[in-house]
Design a protein around this motif. Structure first.
Motif, PDB file in Angstrom:
ATOM      1  N   GLY A 222      39.189 -35.636 -35.212  1.00 48.70           N
ATOM      2  CA  GLY A 222      40.623 -35.848 -35.008  1.00 48.70           C
ATOM      3  C   GLY A 222      41.386 -34.646 -34.488  1.00 48.70           C
ATOM      4  N   ALA A 223      40.693 -33.518 -34.221  1.00 48.63           N
ATOM      5  CA  ALA A 223      41.391 -32.343 -33.683  1.00 48.63           C
ATOM      6  C   ALA A 223      41.859 -32.626 -32.265  1.00 48.63           C
ATOM      7  N   ASP A 224      42.888 -31.909 -31.811  1.00 53.07           N
ATOM      8  CA  ASP A 224      43.359 -32.098 -30.440  1.00 53.07           C
ATOM      9  C   ASP A 224      42.337 -31.581 -29.442  1.00 53.07           C
ATOM     10  N   LEU A 225      41.693 -30.486 -29.791  1.00 50.04           N
ATOM     11  CA  LEU A 225      40.649 -29.937 -28.915  1.00 50.04           C
ATOM     12  C   LEU A 225      39.536 -29.366 -29.772  1.00 50.04           C
ATOM     13  N   HIS A 226      38.310 -29.544 -29.290  1.00 47.12           N
ATOM     14  CA  HIS A 226      37.186 -28.801 -29.864  1.00 47.12           C
ATOM     15  C   HIS A 226      36.519 -28.032 -28.735  1.00 47.12           C
ATOM     16  N   LEU A 227      36.409 -26.724 -28.916  1.00 46.59           N
ATOM     17  CA  LEU A 227      35.763 -25.876 -27.917  1.00 46.59           C
ATOM     18  C   LEU A 227      34.377 -25.476 -28.429  1.00 46.59           C
ATOM     19  N   PRO A 228      33.321 -26.167 -27.964  1.00 44.92           N
ATOM     20  CA  PRO A 228      31.968 -25.866 -28.451  1.00 44.92           C
ATOM     21  C   PRO A 228      31.370 -24.682 -27.698  1.00 44.92           C
ATOM     22  N   LEU A 229      31.883 -23.507 -27.980  1.00 47.90           N
ATOM     23  CA  LEU A 229      31.530 -22.339 -27.177  1.00 47.90           C
ATOM     24  C   LEU A 229      30.115 -21.848 -27.444  1.00 47.90           C
ATOM     25  N   ARG A 230      29.582 -21.061 -26.519  1.00 46.58           N
ATOM     26  CA  ARG A 230      28.301 -20.408 -26.728  1.00 46.58           C
ATOM     27  C   ARG A 230      28.461 -19.441 -27.911  1.00 46.58           C
ATOM     28  N   PRO A 231      27.505 -19.448 -28.853  1.00 46.27           N
ATOM     29  CA  PRO A 231      27.663 -18.573 -30.014  1.00 46.27           C
ATOM     30  C   PRO A 231      27.828 -17.121 -29.592  1.00 46.27           C
ATOM     31  N   GLY A 232      28.702 -16.429 -30.275  1.00 46.34           N
ATOM     32  CA  GLY A 232      28.878 -14.994 -30.018  1.00 46.34           C
ATOM     33  C   GLY A 232      29.771 -14.688 -28.837  1.00 46.34           C
ATOM     34  N   SER A 233      30.402 -15.714 -28.239  1.00 47.55           N
ATOM     35  CA  SER A 233      31.236 -15.446 -27.057  1.00 47.55           C
ATOM     36  C   SER A 233      32.728 -15.448 -27.392  1.00 47.55           C
TER      37      SER A 233
END
Ligand SMILES: Nc1nc2c(c(=O)[nH]1)N[C@H]1C(S)=C(S)[C@@H](COP(=O)(O)OP(=O)(O)OC[C@H]3O[C@@H](n4cnc5c(=O)[nH]c(N)nc54)[C@H](O)[C@@H]3O)O[C@H]1N2
Ligand SMILES: Nc1nc2c(c(=O)[nH]1)N[C@H]1C(S)=C(S)[C@@H](COP(=O)(O)OP(=O)(O)OC[C@H]3O[C@@H](n4cnc5c(=O)[nH]c(N)nc54)[C@H](O)[C@@H]3O)O[C@H]1N2
Ligand code: SF4
Ligand SMILES: [Mo]
Length: 888
Positions: A222-233
């Motif tokens: 339900g979040a407006d955005l999810h940013l599944p970033l590269r770990p450690g970035s």
């Protein structure tokens, strides 16, 4: 119900229980949210738990762990007497031995040859006494805490930016923010009451929510955005955001000109290599998604950026913290309502530990080892031997133990054989150390098996003192039960050792209030506004006022006047660069991320006692993206071995498209006490952040391989005594009346039968499927049951577990279902009302439910503590998707 006390100074009667039926206001045993609890004893070691409506941290709410605290106050597994080796000893004997061995070691090898390793689960008063003993009287700073593994990057980041370790936020900021950014925080599981508060603000005023986490956790639901970033970035992401804001002219120069030191070349550094496309590539994110985040950030000046272990537990954790703080300083989003960087703390008293100075890198009361601080604290303590330099940080400390440089170690309220990185080497170091003391509330832990002396500490519900939560609110933990056996409060144990080492008057405490007053006076001592931490108005309170002390927050709204506790009065932005991100190595093609489950706390010494909490996730899982699993020939429910350069351990496979391909996740909770596998601590590397010494737990190169077994099964036994099962895979969880073991192995399974309790046996065999079912019955009651199969299916455990409470049980129990038995409920989702996945899916389909409240109305799920509401939302979305797909 009171206990007679050994030794010279009696424990005050104040610590005796308040009595049955009387409600005691206390603070939750678990996380740094610090929820108030109203505890009403209902019998001997029985208590009814409610949220305290008057506590500012939770106003009556509790999560699943807090709600079920009552299930954990029994005496099962408790350490009730001092032990020297395997023999029970008197307190006098045990304390004399500890004092003598520490004194002798110091006399022969100097003060730095001994160490304390303590914990954010001690009370402030316990912590204060331990810190004073080591840093002022033994004369070493070799006292470090498990907060090193948890908060130390935030501490270092705060010190660098603000000049003092001050969290510049409160929960009220979450109510007033227009945007909440969660970075590296699975808030829905780890700080559920804060998460509910954010959800309430979203419902009330449309607060935007962004989650920055490589995994799609339930927090993202339900979040407006999810940013599944590269770990450690994360540094690249924050620098990219700041560069973009600068380009848009959104830096608050009026604020930075007056209140912030910006290093030479800062903006020039950001101007190159931090454009949207480069940042998106570094972070492995869709540029359009990234831009939506930037725009959302720009549009909502009231921003709280809340962060925890995804940021701190990195070999660049401190830079990651400062990258976040930089953005807030540059945009003036600090010291104003609804705007702050917010490092949320893990343990119930992580903050109290920071306040007294329990980290090897601080001295006391937010003072470092500058000579005038050392002199000042030395005067205040009338200390004979002040430590003049920082001590060893946790990972280095255990390295020094392994190398024989530290020869006497006292561990309090933490389980380093499980929780430190490279736990295999930690165990070897403990084994080698000439003298190890462990103060704990439970008898057997993976750490205490290495102890020469075990000291029984008072547990939650018996302890008396204070804790500080994430937002600097100090509140009381009050006792509502008598001390069992010979258990004693940690402060009492430490001061008794100090007195026996010869410092009688400096440690003449008889009541925690005396320690509190001394701690409060030290925070104010020659402070004159130089440190925000100043408890002078609580330094003279009497014992009765201490007992009645209401929760209060120190520091008010820090930095509201734009002044920071640095020499210049200005905050500091820091030039931080993204660390180089390594491509996967040939032998270690995957990256291992580690963390927590919703219903377990750390090494499970408390949550493991609660049958309801066990049902959410019964086994240690390795979460794997379906594409990686397919390439490795792994199916959901298989066993797989996770190996890293540090070690190897086995887990149950769970397919999850919330994982990024190439990345796997394991939980930190399982230990040798409950399982043959699932030992995440063996896998993490002992690499640390250069500034904070915090280990990079979230990222370890790893490989995964299938583990074949010829048979699988389960065993259910009555009673609390753990059984060691001779098979490749065995995990134990507490169930009402006994324990459930999931098992798997090779060769003849008959040897497992030998572990069943004695009694009348009934058996059934199906040779075609290689299935054996054995039940053991004593006087019509089930005491044990074992189901093993080579190729067949296993029945639901629920009905059989229920039979532990039944009378007149006969051979028909082997059918594993009663007449008209309920269908399998599936994995428990709502622990409060015991509602399973299968029930929820069926209700959504059959009753055409459309939202979470409708599920609540139909099944009760999610209507009590609310911890499962994110899970319900996800199940709902999945079922709707499946229904729509089917309709196409
Ligand atoms: N249920 C439960 N609650 C707890 C605890 C518990 O044991 N059980 N323990 C308490 C304690 S002591 C602590 S410290 C807190 C911890 O609370 P959290 O920090 O919320 O918990 P974790 O699961 O350790 O990790 C948080 C997230 O960091 C993400 N992460 C990993 N790598 C990165 C990265 O490179 N960048 C970003 N942005 N994110 C990343 C992980 O995927 C994970 O979802 O929880 C507290 N609350
Ligand atoms: N791989 C990996 N490892 C991690 C983490 C991770 O995310 N990944 N997270 C790290 C973090 S943030 C943390 S905080 C640590 C937590 O790790 P630990 O601190 O090792 O875990 P706990 O199980 O909380 O250990 C507390 C011990 O103290 C005992 N105890 C409880 N109350 C008291 C008391 O009042 N007095 C005394 N004397 N004993 C008591 C309990 O029985 C238990 O044995 O784990 C760290 N390790
Ligand atoms: S959020 Fe849950 S675990 Fe944390 S303090 Fe509140 S009730 Fe306890
Ligand atoms: Mo933690």
């Amino acid at each position: 119900m009171t206990n007679p006390l050994p030794g010279p100074s009696p424990l005050p009667s104040r610590a005796s229980p308040e009595g049955e039926g009387r409600t005691v206001r206390t603070t939750c045993a678990y996380c740094g949210v610090g929820c108030g609890i109203a505890a009403t004893p209902t019998g001997a070691r029985e208590v009814a738990i409610r949220g305290d409506d008057a506590h500012p941290a939770n106003r009556g709410s509790l999560c699943s762990k807090g709600t079920h605290l009552g299930e954990t106050v029994g005496l099962s597994g408790r350490l009730l007497h001092p032990m020297i080796g395997e023999r029970r000893a008197s307190w006098d004997k045990a304390l004399d031995l500890v004092a003598k061995r520490f004194k002798d070691t110091i006399a022969r090898h100097g003060p730095d040859s001994v160490a304390f390793y303590v914990s954010g689960q001690l009370l402030t008063e316990d912590y204060y006494v331990a810190n004073k003993l080591m840093k002022g009287f033994i004369g070493s700073a070799n006292i470090d805490t498990n907060s090193r593994l948890c908060m130390s990057s935030a501490v270092a980041g705060h010190n660098r930016a603000f000049g003092e370790d001050v969290v510049p936020a409160s929960y009220a900021d979450l109510d007033e923010a227009d945007l909440v950014v969660l970075v590296g925080s699975n808030t829905a599981w780890c700080h559920p009451v804060v998460y509910q508060r954010i959800q309430a603000a979203r419902a009330a005023r449309g607060t935007r929510l962004v989650v920055i986490d490589p995994r799609r956790t339930e927090t993202c639901e339900g979040a407006d955005l999810h940013l599944p970033l590269r770990p450690g970035s994360d540094v690249a992401l924050m620098n990219g955001l700041l560069a973009w804001l600068a380009e848009q002219g959104l830096v608050d120069t009026a604020f930075t000109d007056r209140h912030v030191e910006v290093p030479e070349g800062f903006w020039e550094h950001l101007a190159t290599g931090h454009d949207l496309w480069t940042t998106a590539a570094t972070c492995d994110l869709d540029p359009a998604l990234l831009r939506r985040f930037y725009e959302m950030f720009a549009a909502h000046p009231r921003t709280v950026t809340l962060f925890s272990q995804g940021v701190n537990q990195s070999i660049r954790g401190t830079d990651q913290v400062n990258a976040i703080i930089n953005v807030h300083l540059a945009t003036g989003r600090i010291g104003r309502p609804g705007a702050a960087p917010f490092s949320i703390t893990g343990q119930p008293n992580a903050m109290g530990g920071r306040e007294v100075g329990g980290l090897a890198s601080t001295l006391a009361a937010h003072m470092d080892f500058a000579p005038d601080n050392v002199a000042r604290v030395g005067r205040f303590w009338a200390a004979p031997a002040m430590a003049t330099k920082p001590g060893l940080k946790a990972v280095d400390l255990f390295r020094a133990i392994g190398e024989g440089r530290i020869k006497a170690l006292w561990i309090m309220a933490t389980n380093p054989a499980v929780s430190l990185p490279d736990a295999g080497t930690v165990r070897a170091a403990l084994e080698k150390c000439p003298f190890v003391v462990v103060s704990d509330v439970v008898a057997n832990t993976d750490t205490s098996v290495h102890a020469d002396v075990r000291l029984p500490a008072a547990a939650w519900g018996e302890k008396d003192g204070t804790v500080t939560n994430s937002e600097r609110t100090v509140s009381r933990q009050r006792p509502f039960m008598a001390l069992p056996g010979e258990a004693r409060p940690d402060w009492w144990i430490v001061k008794e050792v100090a007195r026996r080492m010869g410092w009688r008057s400096a440690f003449a405490y008889d009541h925690p209030a005396e320690i509190w007053r001394e701690h409060a006076r030290l925070t104010a001592y020659q402070n004159e506004g130089s440190r925000v931490l100043d408890l002078h108005d609580k330094a003279a309170i009497g014992n009765a006022a201490y007992d009645a002390m209401e929760p209060f927050r120190w520091g008010g709204a820090p930095f509201a006047d734009g002044r920071f506790p640095t020499p210049s009065g200005r905050a500091r932005m820091l030039r931080v660069g993204q660390m180089e991100l390594q491509a996967p190595l040939a032998d270690w093609p995957l990256t291992l991320n580690t963390g927590r489950y919703r219903d377990q706390w750390h090494t499970m010494t408390r949550t493991g006692l609660a049958p309801k909490l066990a049902r959410h996730r019964e086994e240690p899982l390795v979460e794997v993206h379906p594409a990686d699993a397919a390439a490795l020939g792994l199916a959901d429910g298989d066993l797989a071995s996770v190996s890293t350069p540090q070690g190897q351990s086995t887990f149950r496979v769970m397919l999850s498209d919330g994982q990024r391909p190439g990345e796997i996740f394991t939980p930190i909770h399982w230990t040798d006490q409950v399982s043959t596998g699932g030992r995440t601590g063996l896998l993490s590397r002992p690499l640390v952040d250069p500034h904070s010494g915090q280990p990079g737990f979230k990222s370890t190169p790893a490989a995964l391989a299938r583990v074949e077994t010829e048979w699988k099964g389960f065993m259910i036994v009555r009673g609390e005594e753990p059984v060691r099962l001779p098979c490749l895979w065995s995990t134990r969880v507490t169930v009402p009346g006994g324990a459930l073991y999931e098992i798997a192995g090779n060769g003849d399974a008959a040897r497992i039968e030998g572990c069943l309790p004695a009694g009348e046996r009934v058996e059934a065999v199906d040779l075609a499927r290689g299935t054996r079912r054995v039940a053991v019955i004593v006087a019509g009651r089930l005491v044990g049951v074992l189901f093993v199969t080579r190729t067949g299916l296993l029945p639901s455990r629920d009905w059989l577990i229920g039979q532990l409470a039944a009378e007149g049980v006969g051979a028909s129990v082997l059918a594993a279902r009663g007449p008209g038995a309920q269908p399998d409920k599936g994995a428990t989702v709502c622990v409060c009302f015991d509602v399973g996945l299968n029930q929820i899916v069926a209700a959504i389909r059959d009753q055409r439910l459309v939202d979470v409240p409708a599920i609540g109305a139909a099944l009760g799920a999610g209507t009590n503590c609310g911890s499962c509401r994110p899970a319900l939302a996800r199940i709902l979305a999945q079922v709707h998707e499946e229904v729509l797909d089917a309709a196409e």
